[in-house]
Design a protein around this motif. Structure first.
Motif, PDB file in Angstrom:
ATOM      1  N   PHE A  70     -31.758   4.443  20.970  1.00  0.00           N
ATOM      2  CA  PHE A  70     -31.278   4.819  22.304  1.00  0.00           C
ATOM      3  C   PHE A  70     -30.911   6.288  22.367  1.00  0.00           C
ATOM      4  O   PHE A  70     -31.046   6.941  23.394  1.00  0.00           O
ATOM      5  CB  PHE A  70     -30.107   3.932  22.718  1.00  0.00           C
ATOM      6  N   ARG A  71     -30.439   6.804  21.234  1.00  0.00           N
ATOM      7  CA  ARG A  71     -30.120   8.222  21.226  1.00  0.00           C
ATOM      8  C   ARG A  71     -31.380   9.072  21.310  1.00  0.00           C
ATOM      9  O   ARG A  71     -31.349  10.182  21.837  1.00  0.00           O
ATOM     10  CB  ARG A  71     -29.333   8.574  19.968  1.00  0.00           C
ATOM     11  N   VAL A  72     -32.487   8.553  20.767  1.00  0.00           N
ATOM     12  CA  VAL A  72     -33.753   9.275  20.911  1.00  0.00           C
ATOM     13  C   VAL A  72     -34.100   9.386  22.392  1.00  0.00           C
ATOM     14  O   VAL A  72     -34.456  10.455  22.889  1.00  0.00           O
ATOM     15  CB  VAL A  72     -34.890   8.561  20.147  1.00  0.00           C
ATOM     16  N   ALA A  73     -33.948   8.266  23.111  1.00  0.00           N
ATOM     17  CA  ALA A  73     -34.246   8.281  24.544  1.00  0.00           C
ATOM     18  C   ALA A  73     -33.318   9.255  25.268  1.00  0.00           C
ATOM     19  O   ALA A  73     -33.770  10.075  26.080  1.00  0.00           O
ATOM     20  CB  ALA A  73     -34.110   6.876  25.116  1.00  0.00           C
ATOM     21  N   ALA A  74     -32.032   9.190  24.942  1.00  0.00           N
ATOM     22  CA  ALA A  74     -31.072  10.079  25.593  1.00  0.00           C
ATOM     23  C   ALA A  74     -31.394  11.532  25.272  1.00  0.00           C
ATOM     24  O   ALA A  74     -31.387  12.405  26.160  1.00  0.00           O
ATOM     25  CB  ALA A  74     -29.653   9.729  25.146  1.00  0.00           C
ATOM     26  N   GLY A  75     -31.695  11.788  24.005  1.00  0.00           N
ATOM     27  CA  GLY A  75     -32.025  13.158  23.598  1.00  0.00           C
ATOM     28  C   GLY A  75     -33.275  13.648  24.284  1.00  0.00           C
ATOM     29  O   GLY A  75     -33.351  14.804  24.718  1.00  0.00           O
ATOM     30  N   ALA A  76     -34.279  12.757  24.415  1.00  0.00           N
ATOM     31  CA  ALA A  76     -35.520  13.150  25.065  1.00  0.00           C
ATOM     32  C   ALA A  76     -35.262  13.514  26.520  1.00  0.00           C
ATOM     33  O   ALA A  76     -35.811  14.492  27.037  1.00  0.00           O
ATOM     34  CB  ALA A  76     -36.537  12.015  24.972  1.00  0.00           C
ATOM     35  N   LEU A  77     -34.401  12.739  27.191  1.00  0.00           N
ATOM     36  CA  LEU A  77     -34.064  13.047  28.578  1.00  0.00           C
ATOM     37  C   LEU A  77     -33.356  14.397  28.659  1.00  0.00           C
ATOM     38  O   LEU A  77     -33.592  15.199  29.560  1.00  0.00           O
ATOM     39  CB  LEU A  77     -33.199  11.934  29.170  1.00  0.00           C
ATOM     40  N   LEU A  78     -32.489  14.662  27.682  1.00  0.00           N
ATOM     41  CA  LEU A  78     -31.775  15.938  27.632  1.00  0.00           C
ATOM     42  C   LEU A  78     -32.763  17.090  27.452  1.00  0.00           C
ATOM     43  O   LEU A  78     -32.706  18.105  28.159  1.00  0.00           O
ATOM     44  CB  LEU A  78     -30.787  15.906  26.466  1.00  0.00           C
ATOM     45  N   PHE A  79     -33.703  16.893  26.521  1.00  0.00           N
ATOM     46  CA  PHE A  79     -34.710  17.921  26.288  1.00  0.00           C
ATOM     47  C   PHE A  79     -35.592  18.092  27.524  1.00  0.00           C
ATOM     48  O   PHE A  79     -35.902  19.211  27.937  1.00  0.00           O
ATOM     49  CB  PHE A  79     -35.595  17.541  25.087  1.00  0.00           C
ATOM     50  N   GLY A  80     -35.987  16.946  28.091  1.00  0.00           N
ATOM     51  CA  GLY A  80     -36.789  17.008  29.303  1.00  0.00           C
ATOM     52  C   GLY A  80     -36.030  17.733  30.394  1.00  0.00           C
ATOM     53  O   GLY A  80     -36.593  18.579  31.109  1.00  0.00           O
ATOM     54  N   GLY A  81     -34.751  17.424  30.498  1.00  0.00           N
ATOM     55  CA  GLY A  81     -33.896  18.077  31.491  1.00  0.00           C
ATOM     56  C   GLY A  81     -33.852  19.579  31.264  1.00  0.00           C
ATOM     57  O   GLY A  81     -33.953  20.373  32.208  1.00  0.00           O
ATOM     58  N   ALA A  82     -33.723  19.966  30.003  1.00  0.00           N
ATOM     59  CA  ALA A  82     -33.655  21.393  29.689  1.00  0.00           C
ATOM     60  C   ALA A  82     -34.952  22.085  30.079  1.00  0.00           C
ATOM     61  O   ALA A  82     -34.936  23.202  30.601  1.00  0.00           O
ATOM     62  CB  ALA A  82     -33.381  21.565  28.195  1.00  0.00           C
ATOM     63  N   THR A  83     -36.083  21.380  29.834  1.00  0.00           N
ATOM     64  CA  THR A  83     -37.379  21.959  30.199  1.00  0.00           C
ATOM     65  C   THR A  83     -37.456  22.200  31.703  1.00  0.00           C
ATOM     66  O   THR A  83     -37.823  23.283  32.166  1.00  0.00           O
ATOM     67  CB  THR A  83     -38.514  20.992  29.789  1.00  0.00           C
ATOM     68  N   VAL A  84     -37.076  21.162  32.455  1.00  0.00           N
ATOM     69  CA  VAL A  84     -37.135  21.259  33.908  1.00  0.00           C
ATOM     70  C   VAL A  84     -36.159  22.322  34.402  1.00  0.00           C
ATOM     71  O   VAL A  84     -36.478  23.151  35.256  1.00  0.00           O
ATOM     72  CB  VAL A  84     -36.826  19.884  34.529  1.00  0.00           C
ATOM     73  N   LEU A  85     -34.956  22.286  33.808  1.00  0.00           N
ATOM     74  CA  LEU A  85     -33.916  23.238  34.206  1.00  0.00           C
ATOM     75  C   LEU A  85     -34.406  24.669  33.990  1.00  0.00           C
ATOM     76  O   LEU A  85     -34.202  25.543  34.829  1.00  0.00           O
ATOM     77  CB  LEU A  85     -32.661  22.980  33.366  1.00  0.00           C
ATOM     78  N   GLN A  86     -35.058  24.856  32.869  1.00  0.00           N
ATOM     79  CA  GLN A  86     -35.548  26.189  32.534  1.00  0.00           C
ATOM     80  C   GLN A  86     -36.568  26.656  33.585  1.00  0.00           C
ATOM     81  O   GLN A  86     -36.512  27.794  34.044  1.00  0.00           O
ATOM     82  CB  GLN A  86     -36.158  26.137  31.138  1.00  0.00           C
TER      83      GLN A  86
END
Lengths: 521, 308
Positions: free
Chosen positions: B239-255
């Motif tokens: 589940f942390r992989v999923a959460a981390g992936a969303l965080l990374f995805g979020g960072a990509t979009v945010l950037q």
């Protein structure tokens, strides 16, 4: 052999196992009958482990057959062995440290057994045999004694017909060992066969009615241990008489060299033991034995003495009068102290490094092994060579990796490494754990001789025989608290055993002297 | 209206996270078995090329996805033969696998450069998908996204609740001990490597079939490496992989949004953030290690050779 008695439950005939040019088993015959405890005796490296692994399906023999009730069986894997009803209690625990107790047990149980049912069975077995375990604890947080309990429970849960036990009492206290013997005798009376491997010949004599003795991969004898003496059994194992340990002649009573004063240490981990107001004093020429059940603070006490854990105040620990409580391990070594931890591989020695490098690791602060920050490899090799010669360390090749030595030989090396430095203070934890009789006698003699030369020695051991053999006085560590020392001649095993179990004020009875002498002889 | 903007952002976050979830969950299983496969990027990019090629040839997105996963499995099998079977060094083999995958993907995809096809179809449930604010996020994704989320739950259940999952964790913790108990260490590890390859290949296929529905050389753009870091970041928990992936995805979009908005911070710094977070997570994990136990699989990266 097969002419006598009924068909053996399990038997091995003409077992040969070669590893390259080395022949670990050379034509070994072994017959095990239901309802007997059969001893397999032999020194380290005699081929006992190889034979056991063949019986448990971990190794396949190069030649020879294994039979079950007279039929030839092929033990291609431990599953095949388990399916035939062979269970194994490993000496070097076969446990995954980051899994819980229940998970480690579930690994070998039938797939149908779900979590709750398994926990119930663990609990029931614990109550029945006195092998208590918390199924939810991760293994890394457990002591050696508790880990062995998992091994035994795991084996018993499979309801085996033949149970192979490799040095099962090496980490147990006498009380725990008595409990284990009761379990083993009960299992025997239930009609199971037990193959019992131990270096402790008095145990073998007590439990076993038949013994097969291995030396250098061959069967050199079979006997009924109850008709033999420990000395005669040992002689068969090593081929020569085992040296008896000569008691120390110089009496204790030199000046105080090692002193702990009201040392309090919080538990270093969730399941570790805190040390509570530990005070002790060891004089030159004295050997103080620390008895106790595994997990009562031995590791923590050793770490506090060696400097791996620093004391809260400098004067909590004095070495030859110097307050070193806040100083590290090298500072303590420079003051003449030496330390031998319990774990040979990974604590006392780095298994993948050569012996000379391991000599360097412990002695760099006290021996001239480095100059201007550059290693003097020649000097380290010379030191290793002297240790190997003096302590008769048997090994393959001139300077092999520490991990390739057998347990007894590596222990001789790590103890020898410290003793050759002529330390004024020696702290040694479980000096002969899992070491064969001959090597153990040699190690104990070396410790006694060092004390006779004026060193103060503190021995932490779970082996009461050992403490009664070498220590001048014994204190008991229970739940992080140390009992006052009692001279060995004025106490007995029962009294020490009570203290180990947590009974306070177990004042030794006056008539205990003769009993203690009987044990010492 | 703002709700729809939020939903739009969240949808982009989810789609950016999906390849990371897929590749990360596969690598998690591989690593829990004690094998460190650094070739995720290579398996992923080959999966992207093969997936696109198969989809173009057959006209089927589903077959394309299968083709991508299959390509990942093939590459992973090579890695498994080397490291599990022949006990080769895992780090070196993994790095070589990435380079090999990048090269092979160029070969496979050479004739497809510049072609386009329709992106993978999205779920459309009458009534539900059109729900304002949440409809598209929950009921309007393509099959890859749902598959990724199902996979996370399935892997969590498998590792924690099944006997096979327990065996896999045990192999990753101490192969000598599990071997002594009769577990077929190398078989378990090989299967775990294959699963990791299938997931990485699927993640690549998602990129070329759904995320940007065309093939371009090296289009994974380092996502395989992020997935590797994610597994450590997540301390090997699904589940942390999923959460981390969303965080990374979020960072990509945010950037992307930050760059579009002309924020003072350089985009490179923003895209470096997730990596800094990984380093921080590693430090925190190693601090935790002092309390005993091991945060990750204790036998990770160790080669196993049975004595027989």
């Amino acid at each position: 052999m097969s002419a006598s008695g009924p068909t053996p439950l399990f038997a091995a005939y003409g077992i040969v196992k070669r590893f390259g040019a080395f022949t670990a088993n050379d034509g070994v015959d072994l017959e095990i009958r239901a309802g007997e405890i059969h001893a397999l005796l032999g020194e380290n490296g005699a081929g006992k482990s190889t034979l056991m692994k063949i019986l448990y399906g971990l190794l396949e023999p190069s030649e020879g057959v294994v039979t079950h009730r007279g039929d030839i069986v092929r033990l291609g894997s431990p599953e095949a062995a388990r399916a035939l009803g062979i269970g194994m209690v490993f000496q070097h625990f076969s446990l995954c440290e980051n899994l819980t107790v229940a998970e480690n047990i579930a690994l070998v149980m039938p797939k149908s057994l779900n979590g709750r049912a398994l926990r119930e069975r663990i609990a029931r077995l614990g109550r029945e045999y006195g092998l208590h375990l918390d199924p939810e604890r991760p293994v890394w947080s457990l002591s050696a004694g508790e880990r062995q309990r998992i091994e035994i429970v795991r084996c018993l849960l499979q309801d085996p017909k033949l149970i192979i036990l490799d040095e099962p009492t090496s980490v147990l206290t006498p009380g725990e060992a008595e409990g284990l013997f009761a379990v083993l005798e009960r299992l025997r009376d239930e009609g199971r066969a037990l193959l019992y491997i131990s270096h402790r010949l008095d145990e073998v004599r007590r439990l076993c009615t038949r013994a097969t003795i291995l030396r250098a991969g061959r069967v050199v004898g079979a006997c009924n241990p109850q008709d033999e003496t420990a000395r005669s059994l040992a002689a068969m194992m090593v081929g020569t008489q085992v040296r008896a340990v000569t008691p120390k002649t110089a009496p204790a009573g030199g000046r105080e060299r090692l002193r702990l004063e009201k040392l309090d240490l919080p538990a270093p981990g969730l399941h570790a033991t805190p040390l509570r107001a530990i005070s002790l004093s060891v004089a030159g020429g004295e050997i103080l034995g620390i008895a106790g059940i595994a997990g009562n603070g031995q590791a923590e006490l050793f770490a506090a003495l060696s400097g791996e854990t620093l004391a809260p105040r400098p004067d909590a620990l004095r070495i030859d009068g110097a307050a070193v409580g806040r100083r590290g391990i090298n500072a303590r070594r420079r003051l003449g102290a030496a330390f031998v931890p319990e774990e040979r591989n990974g604590h006392a020695a780095a298994p993948s490094m050569r012996l000379s490098e391991n000599a360097l690791l412990a002695r760099h602060a006290t021996a001239p092994l480095a100059r201007f920050g550059l290693l003097r490899l020649g000097a380290a090799q010379e030191l290793a060579r002297r240790v190997i010669e003096t302590f008769e360390v048997r090994k393959a090749g001139p300077d092999p990796a520490a991990g390739t030595l057998s347990g007894g030989n590596l222990q001789k090396f790590v103890v020898g490494r410290e003793i050759l430095a002529e330390p004024g203070i020696l702290v040694i934890n479980q000096p002969t754990w899992g070491v064969d009789a001959a090597a153990a006698a040699q190690l104990r003699q070396a410790v006694i001789d060092l004390a006779a030369r004026g060193a103060a020695i503190l021995v932490i051991s779970q082996d009461l025989d050992e403490l009664f053999e070498i220590a001048d006085s014994i204190s008991v560590l229970h739940d992080g608290t140390l009992s006052p020392p009692v001279p060995t001649g004025r106490t007995n095993r029962a009294a020490i055993g009570l203290l180990m179990g947590g009974a306070s004020d177990a004042i030794p009875a006056p008539q205990s002297r003769s009993e203690a002498l009987a044990h010492a002889s | 209206m703002t709700l729809d903007i939020v939903q739009m952002v969240l949808v982009t976050v989810l789609t950016a996270a999906t390849p990371l979830i897929l590749a990360g969950i596969g690598e998690l299983v591989t690593e829990r078995a004690g094998v460190l496969n650094l070739g995720v990027e290579g398996m992923m990019v080959l999966g992207a090329a093969a997936g696109f090629a198969v989809a173009m040839q057959t006209g089927s997105t589903g077959l394309g996805a299968l083709g991508g996963a299959g390509a990942g499995v093939l590459l992973a099998a090579l890695f498994g033969v080397l490291t599990v079977g022949l006990a080769a060094n895992q780090v070196a083999s993994g790095l070589a696998l990435t380079i090999l995958g990048l090269g092979l993907s160029g070969l496979v995809g050479a004739s497809y450069v510049g072609m386009k096809r329709e992106p993978a179809p999205h779920l459309a449930l009458p009534g539900l998908t059109d729900l304002p604010g949440i409809g598209h996020l929950f009921f309007g994704q393509d099959a890859f996204v749902y598959a990724a989320l199902v996979l996370v739950v399935a892997v969590w259940w498998f590792l924690g609740r099944t006997r096979a999952g327990l065996t896999l964790r045990a192999v990753g913790d101490d192969h000598t001990a599990t071997h002594a108990l009769g577990v077929k260490v190398r078989k378990v590890r090989f299967l775990a490597v294959l699963f990791g390859g299938a997931c990485a290949g699927l993640a690549g296929a998602y990129l070329s079939l759904a995320y940007t529905p065309f093939w371009a050389p090296a289009m994974t753009a380092g996502r395989g490496w992020i997935a590797l870091a994610l597994v450590v970041f997540a301390s090997w928990r699904p589940f942390r992989v999923a959460a981390g992936a969303l965080l990374f995805g979020g960072a990509t979009v945010l950037q992307l949004h930050a760059q579009a908005a002309g924020l003072g911070l350089p985009g490179q710094l923003l895209s470096a953030m997730p990596y800094l977070a990984t380093i921080l997570a590693l430090v925190l994990l190693s601090l935790g290690r002092r309390r005993g136990g091991s945060p990750g699989p204790a036998a990770l990266g160790q080669v196993f050779t049975p004595s027989r």
